[in-house]
Design a protein around this motif. Sequence first.
Motif, PDB file in Angstrom:
ATOM      1  N   GLN A 177      25.971  45.704 -36.978  1.00 38.82           N
ATOM      2  CA  GLN A 177      24.957  46.734 -36.737  1.00 38.82           C
ATOM      3  C   GLN A 177      23.683  46.349 -37.488  1.00 38.82           C
ATOM      4  OE1 GLN A 177      24.505  51.591 -36.728  1.00 38.82           O
ATOM      5  NE2 GLN A 177      25.961  50.675 -38.122  1.00 38.82           N
ATOM      6  N   VAL A 178      22.598  46.254 -36.744  1.00 35.34           N
ATOM      7  CA  VAL A 178      21.287  45.960 -37.319  1.00 35.34           C
ATOM      8  C   VAL A 178      20.475  47.250 -37.274  1.00 35.34           C
ATOM      9  CG1 VAL A 178      19.203  44.570 -37.150  1.00 35.34           C
ATOM     10  CG2 VAL A 178      21.416  43.576 -36.537  1.00 35.34           C
ATOM     11  N   VAL A 179      20.019  47.703 -38.457  1.00 40.10           N
ATOM     12  CA  VAL A 179      19.274  48.961 -38.552  1.00 40.10           C
ATOM     13  C   VAL A 179      17.926  48.669 -39.198  1.00 40.10           C
ATOM     14  CG1 VAL A 179      19.235  51.322 -39.403  1.00 40.10           C
ATOM     15  CG2 VAL A 179      21.427  50.259 -38.792  1.00 40.10           C
ATOM     16  N   ALA A 180      16.861  48.909 -38.465  1.00 41.33           N
ATOM     17  CA  ALA A 180      15.502  48.752 -38.994  1.00 41.33           C
ATOM     18  C   ALA A 180      14.867  50.130 -39.096  1.00 41.33           C
ATOM     19  CB  ALA A 180      14.685  47.847 -38.107  1.00 41.33           C
ATOM     20  N   ARG A 181      14.321  50.431 -40.260  1.00 42.62           N
ATOM     21  CA  ARG A 181      13.616  51.697 -40.488  1.00 42.62           C
ATOM     22  C   ARG A 181      12.139  51.369 -40.666  1.00 42.62           C
ATOM     23  NH1 ARG A 181      14.582  56.927 -42.366  1.00 42.62           N
ATOM     24  NH2 ARG A 181      16.821  56.494 -42.431  1.00 42.62           N
ATOM     25  N   LEU A 182      11.342  51.835 -39.727  1.00 44.93           N
ATOM     26  CA  LEU A 182       9.912  51.530 -39.735  1.00 44.93           C
ATOM     27  C   LEU A 182       9.117  52.826 -39.815  1.00 44.93           C
ATOM     28  CD1 LEU A 182       9.894  48.969 -36.786  1.00 44.93           C
ATOM     29  CD2 LEU A 182      10.108  48.468 -39.230  1.00 44.93           C
ATOM     30  N   PRO A 183       8.168  52.917 -40.770  1.00 50.45           N
ATOM     31  CA  PRO A 183       7.349  54.135 -40.855  1.00 50.45           C
ATOM     32  C   PRO A 183       6.492  54.282 -39.597  1.00 50.45           C
ATOM     33  CG  PRO A 183       6.466  52.415 -42.276  1.00 50.45           C
ATOM     34  CD  PRO A 183       7.781  51.902 -41.766  1.00 50.45           C
ATOM     35  N   LEU A 184       6.261  55.522 -39.187  1.00 48.43           N
ATOM     36  CA  LEU A 184       5.453  55.755 -37.994  1.00 48.43           C
ATOM     37  C   LEU A 184       4.017  55.338 -38.186  1.00 48.43           C
ATOM     38  CD1 LEU A 184       6.836  59.225 -36.849  1.00 48.43           C
ATOM     39  CD2 LEU A 184       7.481  56.944 -36.071  1.00 48.43           C
ATOM     40  N   GLU A 185       3.552  55.395 -39.474  1.00 46.98           N
ATOM     41  CA  GLU A 185       2.201  54.934 -39.783  1.00 46.98           C
ATOM     42  C   GLU A 185       2.299  53.633 -40.549  1.00 46.98           C
ATOM     43  OE1 GLU A 185      -0.642  56.103 -38.797  1.00 46.98           O
ATOM     44  OE2 GLU A 185       0.250  57.817 -37.751  1.00 46.98           O
ATOM     45  N   PRO A 186       1.581  52.591 -40.172  1.00 51.27           N
ATOM     46  CA  PRO A 186       1.645  51.321 -40.905  1.00 51.27           C
ATOM     47  C   PRO A 186       1.080  51.476 -42.302  1.00 51.27           C
ATOM     48  CG  PRO A 186      -0.153  51.274 -39.317  1.00 51.27           C
ATOM     49  CD  PRO A 186       0.616  52.552 -39.085  1.00 51.27           C
TER      50      PRO A 186
END
Length: 448
Positions: free
Chosen positions: A437-446
């Motif tokens: 399982q690959v889980v990437a958490r990216l903020p909605l604002e850079p």
Amino acid sequence: MSLRLQINLILAVLMTLFIGTLVYQQVEDTRSSVREEIEGSNRVAIQLLTVVSGAYEQSGVRGMLSFLHQLGRVRANDVSLYDPAGQLVYSSPGSVYKSGRNAPAWYTRLVAPVVQPFEIGVGGGRLVIQGNSSRAVLDGWDVLTRLLWIAVIGLAVINLVVFWFAGRVLQPLQIVVKGLERMEAGDYAARLPPLTTREGRLMSTTFNRAAQAVADGVADRRAADEARDRLKENRELTQMIQSHIEEERRTIARELHDELGQSITAIRSFGLIIQQSAVGDERVDEAARLVVETAGRMYDAVHEMIPRLRPFALDSFGLGDAVGDLLAAWRVRDTGVTLQLHLQEPLPQLGAEQSICAYRILQEALTNAIRHGRAGQITVSLTIESDALLVRVTDDGVGLDPEWERRGHYGVLGMRERAASSGGSLEMISDPGKGTQVVARLPLEPPP
């Protein structure tokens, strides 16, 4: 207040208390001795003059006066003779012992006993005997004065000696204080020389160890800060390079679509025209057919290459449609893998950098799962949790190699760098034989 001065003050207070105790004891002894002396002398004088007054009873005041002139001063007593009319006819002379000097009045009141005058009748007159303790009190005052002078001089000498000795003993502390001041000023190379006493050697050794630990800590912290700055610069450089790469991909994809695609279409059209015109000429017809087929394969290859370079759906319709197209393209290839997409609707409007970052991570994770994971089913999900976009790719394959984190796995490294450069994180969860399982958490604002 320095420790040296504190030691001297403590010693001075203790000595002052000791001297005060001695003074109090001396005053008590003086009071007791003066009382005993005055009471004894007064008793003797009364007995003597009582006997003598009986002998001079016939001669009266005149005979007693003659006796008193011959007697002179009685120690520690004042003798006064009054005639029958109450006139003072005789007063004993003053003492020649320490004449002209007297103890202070406050000291006299402190130690002098209260003695009542004693009267003896003589031939109609009066003989008054009054105890006088002034000389005894003066003796006590002289003794007390000498004691105080000795105490003051002794206190001064002892304090000077102790002050000098404390300075010698506490000299290592001054060296330690100077070393600490150097450390406070930022001189972490400060070290103490070996000190003389056992405690001094212990202090210098401990100080030097602590200073070395602080210096090492500062060096490590400086190195960590430099590494952090370099990492930040590298990530900024990586992000800039990725942005340029994506821009070049977009440009190349557009050029392939607009220029090369149209040119290939034109070539295919010309081949078809030639093929239709070359009726009866097999060689020309075969050549035209090859041109048409080759142009068709080139067209398919270019149109397959364009989405890999830059999916137009990402710019035109958003991340959700681009991911749907990606999974559809893999399904067309007949890989034998079941692909499922769970998309939270509606996805918020993402920035260009965040969208391409999520797409590239998902693209790399999907490619790894299909080509290396030997998975039968892959699930892709895009959800929003706590102001962050969660990109999750789950497969039921063989899992990651136990040494997957060794050098050379640049695909995983690239995904992590992409996530970090966007202010997010990436986690790889895998059990051998149970999938990955690959889980990437990216903020909605850079990040700014």
